[in-house]
Write an enzyme that holds these catalytic residues in place. Structure first.
Site, PDB file in Angstrom:
ATOM      1  CG  HIS A   1      23.060  -4.386  -0.729  1.00 30.73           C
ATOM      2  ND1 HIS A   1      22.347  -4.380  -1.912  1.00 30.73           N
ATOM      3  CD2 HIS A   1      22.687  -5.514  -0.080  1.00 30.73           C
ATOM      4  CE1 HIS A   1      21.592  -5.460  -1.975  1.00 30.73           C
ATOM      5  NE2 HIS A   1      21.779  -6.169  -0.871  1.00 30.73           N
TER       6      HIS A   1
ATOM      7  CD  GLU B   1      22.686  -0.426   1.387  1.00 29.31           C
ATOM      8  OE1 GLU B   1      23.654  -0.105   0.658  1.00 29.31           O
ATOM      9  OE2 GLU B   1      21.595  -0.847   0.937  1.00 29.31           O
TER      10      GLU B   1
END
Length: 500
Positions: free
Chosen positions: A241, A330
């Site tokens: 992500h 992330e």
């Protein structure tokens, strides 16, 4: 006996991957060499003709540091697979709402099907269409793996000989098509139906009724992943992500009635270790304070639930129902980083992406055999102190995989009409050797007394634990999933066999 609480230092998190000289290039280094006719060609004229035709059918795609369209990604994956059929296998797990194929490239020395004893690993990117760095990183990773293998680099030979790696560059191609380049508030996060795919999986902590409702309303991209998890025994995974710089680990959700330790899984110490492997092999994630609008995160990691509760997440679904440990990575403060930052972002993540794959060899693996010496499916294999909501079970080949830190553990194995088997043994560190400890369990059939009770989990079960897994292996496409492109690919492979 519970595993030893081993303290793993930073040096343990530093696998030995040789640095690679990085240049902008079109395809893998072996492509030109692979297409050169040999002395044993059937006809020099035929070979020359085919060599001229191949570039017309699949034009070369420069793997530049930029954002490639979905069709360009498809083209690149076809090109890599066509040129490297011995170590790659391209397949689709389904289609998006708008009918775009969800392509996966498998890499390994046996790429088309599962090999007993070889663990399955996967990376998934672009689940949120506007979080785009993962698309770039996974294409570069494919190129790096193929290049390293063709150049006989030790790290690549070890990795592809011991692991089958599946790479899905975009799970949400429709969202990407709608995305703009705003760092934080860009559109394109959702699929074409306007649904957040990372809220669309059945949730282990939801009521049974809500799980069933979720199942009925499952988006096609989510359904594709759920079905995919039933074709392979994935051991380790990560989904990529953007919008922060942190490695997040399960659970993303928690039992609302649990006052202490909500969101903490039975494999918490293993998941913390895995998250640190990524953060400390990244050039700066371990600092935990890089992004001004998120964090700080100690060691660059976080428990998902403690960061913010999330219902219907993919990583929890992987862990609970597919017995695959998954992290959410992330990897950029900006969801859509400027293209001129992509080379540096690749170098920030290259070592971490490879080091994380290597952790699929943590712990122990083996097979469960019944009293007749036949490998059995659905035998419960539990580790004391690590009992999961849905117990880990053997697959159709009788295999089990358990990612565990070095230490001494007690295993309990249960299978109908057989004695409960309890064994205690020590597990060393496996990733440095590219293999987990191999340990088989040999069961004894009950000869007297009543039959054993059904093999059910030993802790309170919050889910249905549906194990209707039909592992086809190889990610082979069936029926309407075949496309003209893939039929053309098969033809190209046959043509290429006439050249070399």
């Amino acid at each position: 006996m519970h595993g030893e609480n081993t303290q793993l230092h930073a040096e343990r998190l530093q696998p030995s991957f040789e640095p690679a000289t990085f240049v902008l290039r079109g395809n893998s280094a072996n492509h030109c060499a692979a297409m050169q006719p040999t002395a044993h060609s059937h006809s020099a004229v035929m070979s020359s003709t085919l060599l001229l035709l191949l570039p017309l059918i699949i034009p070369a795609l420069m793997l530049e540091f930029r954002y490639h369209s979905n069709s360009e990604i498809e083209q690149y994956l076809v090109q890599v697979n066509t040129s490297n059929p011995d170590i790659t296998h391209l397949y689709s797990i389904g289609k998006s709402v708008k009918g775009q194929q969800l392509w996966v490239l498998a890499l390994g020395v046996s790429p088309r099907r599962h090999t007993v004893g070889i663990p399955e690993f996967k990376y998934v990117a672009n689940m949120h269409g506007n979080e785009v760095l993962g698309r770039v990183l996974l294409l570069q990773l494919i190129d790096e793996l193929v290049r390293g293998f063709r150049n006989n680099e030790t790290w690549a030979l070890h990795l592809l000989n011991s692991t089958r790696i599946h790479i899905l560059p975009t799970m949400n191609p429709d969202g990407f098509d709608a995305a703009d380049t705003n760092c934080i508030y860009s559109q394109g996060r959702f699929n074409y139906h306007g649904v957040d795919l990372n809220r669309g999986f059945p949730d282990a902590f939801a009521s049974l009724q809500n799980q069933q409702i979720n199942e009925e309303k499952m988006e096609p991209e989510v359904r594709a992943v759920v079905d995919w998890l039933q074709t392979e025994t994935f051991v380790l995974s990560a989904n990529i992500h953007g919008g922060a710089l942190v490695a997040s680990y399960p659970y993303d959700n928690g039992n609302p009635n649990q006052l202490v330790g909500a969101g903490i899984s039975p494999d918490n110490e293993v998941l913390v270790y895995l998250a640190k492997v990524y953060s400390y092999n990244h050039t700066s994630m371990y600092r935990g304070d890089i992004c001004v609008d998120s964090g700080p995160f100690q060691d660059g990691i976080t428990n998902g639930f403690q960061w913010y509760p999330l219902q219907g997440g993919m990583q929890d679904y992987n862990y609970v129902w597919a017995q695959c440990l998954e992290l959410t990575l992330e990897l950029s403060c900006c969801k859509f980083p400027p293209a001129d930052e992509l080379p540096a972002l690749w170098m920030d993540n290259r070592k971490a992406l490879l080091a994380y794959i290597q952790q699929v060899h943590l712990g122990v693996k083996g097979r469960v055999f019944d009293g007749s010496g036949v490998p059995v499916q659905d035998a419960v294999v539990e580790v004391k102190g690590h009992q999961n909501m849905c117990p880990f079970r053997s697959n159709q080949y009788g295999e089990y995989y358990r990612l565990l830190l070095p230490g001494t553990y007690t295993f309990e194995v249960r299978y109908p009409d057989h004695e409960v088997l309890t064994e205690t043994f020590n597990i060393p560190y496996g990733p440095d050797r590219y293999t987990a400890l191999k340990h088989d369990f040999l069961l004894q059939r009950i000869t007297t007394g009543a039959a054993t009770p059904p093999a059910e989990p030993t802790q309170a079960n919050l889910t249905t634990c549906n194990y209707k897994v039909n592992q086809r292996g190889g990610g082979a496409m069936t029926g309407p999933r075949w496309s003209v492109l893939m039929m053309g690919l098969s033809l190209l492979i046959m043509l290429r066999s006439l050249i070399i």
